[in-house]
Design an enzyme around this catalytic site. Structure first.
Site, PDB file in Angstrom:
ATOM      1  N   GLU A  73      -0.474   5.608  13.370  1.00 20.33           N
ATOM      2  CA  GLU A  73      -0.505   5.981  12.295  1.00 20.33           C
ATOM      3  C   GLU A  73      -0.877   7.542  13.653  1.00 20.33           C
ATOM      4  OE1 GLU A  73      -2.933   7.100   9.271  1.00 20.33           O
ATOM      5  OE2 GLU A  73      -1.728   8.232   8.827  1.00 20.33           O
ATOM      6  N   LYS A 118     -10.333   7.159   2.507  1.00 18.54           N
ATOM      7  CA  LYS A 118     -10.873   6.358   2.374  1.00 18.54           C
ATOM      8  C   LYS A 118     -11.909   5.497   2.703  1.00 18.54           C
ATOM      9  CE  LYS A 118      -6.086   3.529   2.356  1.00 18.54           C
ATOM     10  NZ  LYS A 118      -5.091   5.434   2.791  1.00 18.54           N
ATOM     11  N   HIS A 157     -10.024   1.159   0.161  1.00 11.00           N
ATOM     12  CA  HIS A 157      -8.328   1.591   0.145  1.00 11.00           C
ATOM     13  C   HIS A 157      -8.172   0.865  -1.186  1.00 11.00           C
ATOM     14  CE1 HIS A 157      -4.324   1.150   1.123  1.00 11.00           C
ATOM     15  NE2 HIS A 157      -4.601  -0.017   2.219  1.00 11.00           N
ATOM     16  N   PHE A 175       1.501  -2.980   4.003  1.00 10.44           N
ATOM     17  CA  PHE A 175       2.021  -4.876   4.566  1.00 10.44           C
ATOM     18  C   PHE A 175       3.706  -4.457   3.952  1.00 10.44           C
ATOM     19  CE2 PHE A 175      -0.968  -7.993   3.754  1.00 10.44           C
ATOM     20  CZ  PHE A 175      -2.001  -7.866   5.675  1.00 10.44           C
ATOM     21  N   CYS A 210       0.384  -1.180  -0.140  1.00  8.41           N
ATOM     22  CA  CYS A 210      -0.381  -0.320  -0.045  1.00  8.41           C
ATOM     23  C   CYS A 210       0.950   1.032  -0.063  1.00  8.41           C
ATOM     24  CB  CYS A 210      -0.854  -0.319   1.397  1.00  8.41           C
ATOM     25  SG  CYS A 210      -1.957  -1.143   0.983  1.00  8.41           S
ATOM     26  N   HIS A 266      -3.209   7.829   5.979  1.00  6.10           N
ATOM     27  CA  HIS A 266      -3.404   6.580   5.554  1.00  6.10           C
ATOM     28  C   HIS A 266      -4.729   5.856   5.939  1.00  6.10           C
ATOM     29  CE1 HIS A 266      -2.086   2.763   3.945  1.00  6.10           C
ATOM     30  NE2 HIS A 266      -2.014   2.559   4.701  1.00  6.10           N
TER      31      HIS A 266
END
Lengths: 419, 266
Positions: free
Chosen positions: A312, A333, A338, A396, A162, A301
């Site tokens: 975050e 998002k 996402h 990830f 991502c 994010h």
């Protein structure tokens, strides 16, 4: 770093095809995530689907590239005259001086998923018409884009989950700085497929409703699909773009800073203290020669998983608590879902729209902001003049990238006294 | 304006069919020992914690092994290195298993399979194993993945003025994917690149893009290796270094774009 010009950009996602539809959807806070009805997927979750992708035809002679991901790439490239801007850049710089650096996480894997259902019953072979290199292979979307424009410069796909299409800005920036190219098509394309839907389901990371970033009851992501592109060029010596085909110098968007880091912690969970995220934000500020107080808005994010948003938020507080603790933040998002490998580029374009249209976009779906996260999370759109904004993308494998964008006049004022 | 990028190579790692590491493989490439193809031998990734070691797929193990060989030569362990990973695909066996499950009635793929499926899985494991928090690029350019990785690593070293490790690895797919993408075995090359010459420097390279034709091995078996496995497109550079001679080598990159490398031993 030397700022770079985003001379053109475009985005296509479930909230709209091209900039105008996207801006309208953002200004109206339109919700387009829907219960998952993708292909044969039977999961209680929501998705952000781009409509009528099956109707997009490959250009003549490029049938071998046909897959959902390249269809979305083509649809995206042809919005807002982006394709024409690339052609003009080819006239200016030459086809061998323009790079292609695109992010994706799953490329055309859907083709392979379908091909595995259609294996020959006796031999087990995949269908004859399955073409691995131009569809499934991770490079496919850059292969397609380079061929679409008949470019002859360097190209690569970045696939770091991502953070992919945030990191492309960094790759292109180094290539331009090193003198290998004069301009680059950067961006990201990711499309719905079974691997990500069932994969995130296996990790219990899918929300059963439209995702709610930073909500106290957030329960996971909604997967979306999108294509977003930008044409990156050097900033002309004078602030009046000449050969570059930028439209309006007052509203010109610049890439001001890039920060990248690795968590070195866990494959699928973020560092609990957001240590890697903090490093990425600090480096982005440092590379831009800016202080935390120079940032007017953070596009988080904000995936809406409990652990991402918590980590975050800690990282943002660690960076901004001293000088700018009330910096407005939100995640896109809730609107787009996402979009994984496309998310960095999608949110870069949303930052550009916010800068040009003087508003802070409110995050959708969130009802009760998690007070433990202690961020100034915006639920409603707010008119505000913005000069510089930060966009976060984490993925990830613990891969982090923060980008800072700003209006050209803001950068001008800064560069007079900053490195 | 044709740009030329100069860096030093302080460490090399190699794993390929019949080439177990750089230490012995360089002898073969220099012509001091005959090349004989054999199934790739992958060392156990001792650096990974036990849980990660169990879950690690071949692409992780190959990448760790080549990188550690390069890093130990350069003496740069625990140096928070910038990294570039370039893979022509992720782990082939893992991808096969997921596609097979998704085509079946039971689509409940395992979390481990899923997180191993991301193209940057090896980068994630590598950063955990080496405790490296610096930036990493994770790239793919199909058959041109070695060239794409090298070019990005060069820009890291030259623009950021910092050492950078390039790791480029490939793993095979089982059938039925193998028929569509016949990569024969596990392979990988790692190069530790630095901006300044050091006592550890093995070679100085200067790289530019070119449309010259790529170098081809006269040895048929080495040429098969070079063309069958994307990371092995870098093997001619390694041979040139192994021979300790100055030379001009052209490496494959994209269909119409290649990399010209001037090699000077240090």
């Amino acid at each position: 770093m030397k700022p770079l010009l985003l001379s053109h950009y475009t985005v296509t996602s479930c909230i709209g095809q091209g900039l105008q539809q996207t801006l309208d959807a953002l200004l109206q806070q339109r919700q387009t995530l829907k219960p998952c009805d993708f292909e044969t997927v039977d999961l209680p979750t929501f998705i952000g689907e781009v409509e009528a992708l099956d109707d997009v035809a490959m250009p003549p002679g490029m049938q071998e590239y046909d897959c959902r991901n390249n269809r979305l790439a083509k649809l995206g490239l042809e919005q807002d005259g982006f394709d024409l801007a690339v052609k003009a850049a080819i006239d200016t710089y030459g086809a061998d001086r323009i790079g292609v650096f695109l992010g994706t996480s799953t490329s055309g894997i859907l083709e392979t998923e379908l091909a595995f259902r259609n294996r020959d019953r006796t031999t087990g072979k995949l269908p004859e018409d399955f073409i691995y290199g131009k569809t499934q292979n991770t490079y496919s979307v850059a292969y397609f884009t380079r061929e679409y424009f008949k470019l002859a410069g360097p190209a690569a796909v970045v696939s770091s989950a991502c953070s992919s299409s945030a990191k492309v800005f960094s790759i292109a920036r180094r290539m331009i700085e090193a003198g290998l190219i004069d301009a680059a098509i950067v961006g990201g394309v990711d499309t719905l497929c079974l691997t990500t839907l069932y994969g995130f389901n296996s990790l219990n990371l899918l929300s059963s409703q439209a995702c709610r970033p930073y909500d106290k009851d957030r329960d996971g992501i909604s997967i979306g699909e999108a294509a977003a592109f930008a044409l990156l060029e050097r900033v002309p010596d004078t602030q009046t773009p000449s050969s570059v085909n930028s439209t309006n110098s007052a509203d010109t968007i610049l890439l001001l800073g890039v920060g990248e880091s690795s968590d070195a912690y866990h494959m699928s969970s973020p560092h609990p203290e957001g240590l890697g995220a903090k490093l990425a934000m600090q480096q982005a500020l440092q590379s831009a020669g800016l202080k935390p107080s120079d940032i007017d808005y953070i596009n988080l994010h904000g995936t809406a998983t409990p652990s991402n948003d918590a980590a975050e938020a800690k990282a943002v507080r660690a960076v901004f608590a001293q000088e700018n603790k009330d910096v407005p933040c939100s995640s896109s998002k809730g609107a787009t879902g996402h979009t994984l490998g496309a998310a960095g580029a999608v949110e870069a374009v949303i930052c550009a729209l916010a800068l040009q249209n003087n508003f802070i976009p409110g995050g959708l779906n969130t009802e009760a902001v998690d007070t433990e996260l202690q961020l100034n999370y915006q639920l409603q759109n707010r008119p505000q003049s913005l000069q510089r904004v930060m966009s976060n993308s984490f993925g990830f494998g613990g891969t982090n990238c923060s980008l800072i964008f700003g209006l050209a006049n803001a950068a001008d004022a800064e560069t007079s006294h900053k490195p | 304006m044709s740009s030329r990028l100069t860096v030093y190579i302080d460490g090399i790692g190699l794993i390929a069919p019949g080439l177990n590491n750089w230490a012995s493989g360089s002898q073969t490439l220099a012509g001091l020992a005959p090349y004989q193809s054999a199934k790739t031998v992958i060392p156990t990734p001792e650096l990974l914690p036990a849980a990660e070691r169990r879950r690690a797929s071949d692409i992780v193990k190959v990448t760790l092994a080549t990188s550690l060989e390069a890093i130990s030569q350069a003496g740069l362990r625990n140096n928070n290195l910038s990294s570039v990973f370039s893979f022509s695909n992720g782990d082939g066996v893992n991808c096969h298993s997921i596609c097979e499950m998704l085509a079946s009635e039971d689509r409940e793929i395992s979390p481990t399979r899923f997180h191993n499926s991301v193209h940057n899985a090896a980068a994630g494991y590598w950063s955990i194993a080496t405790k490296t928090m610096a930036t990493s690029s994770v790239l793919c350019a199909f058959d041109g993945s070695f060239g794409a990785g090298l070019l990005d690593a060069l820009t890291q070293v030259v623009v950021e003025d910092t050492p950078c490790i390039l790791m480029t690895s490939d793993t095979p797919y089982p059938e039925p994917m193998f028929s569509k993408r016949p990569i024969p075995d596990n392979s990988g090359i790692a190069l530790l690149l630095t901006p300044e010459k050091s006592p550890k420097s093995i070679a100085k390279i200067t790289v530019s893009v070119t449309d010259e034709p790529a170098y081809q091995f006269s040895d048929a078996e080495l040429e098969t290796l070079r063309t069958a496995i994307p990371s092995m497109r870098g093997l001619p550079l390694l041979q040139s270094i192994a021979r300790k001679e100055s030379g001009h080598i052209v490496l494959d990159y994209l269909d119409d774009l290649r990399l010209a490398v001037e090699v000077h031993p240090c």
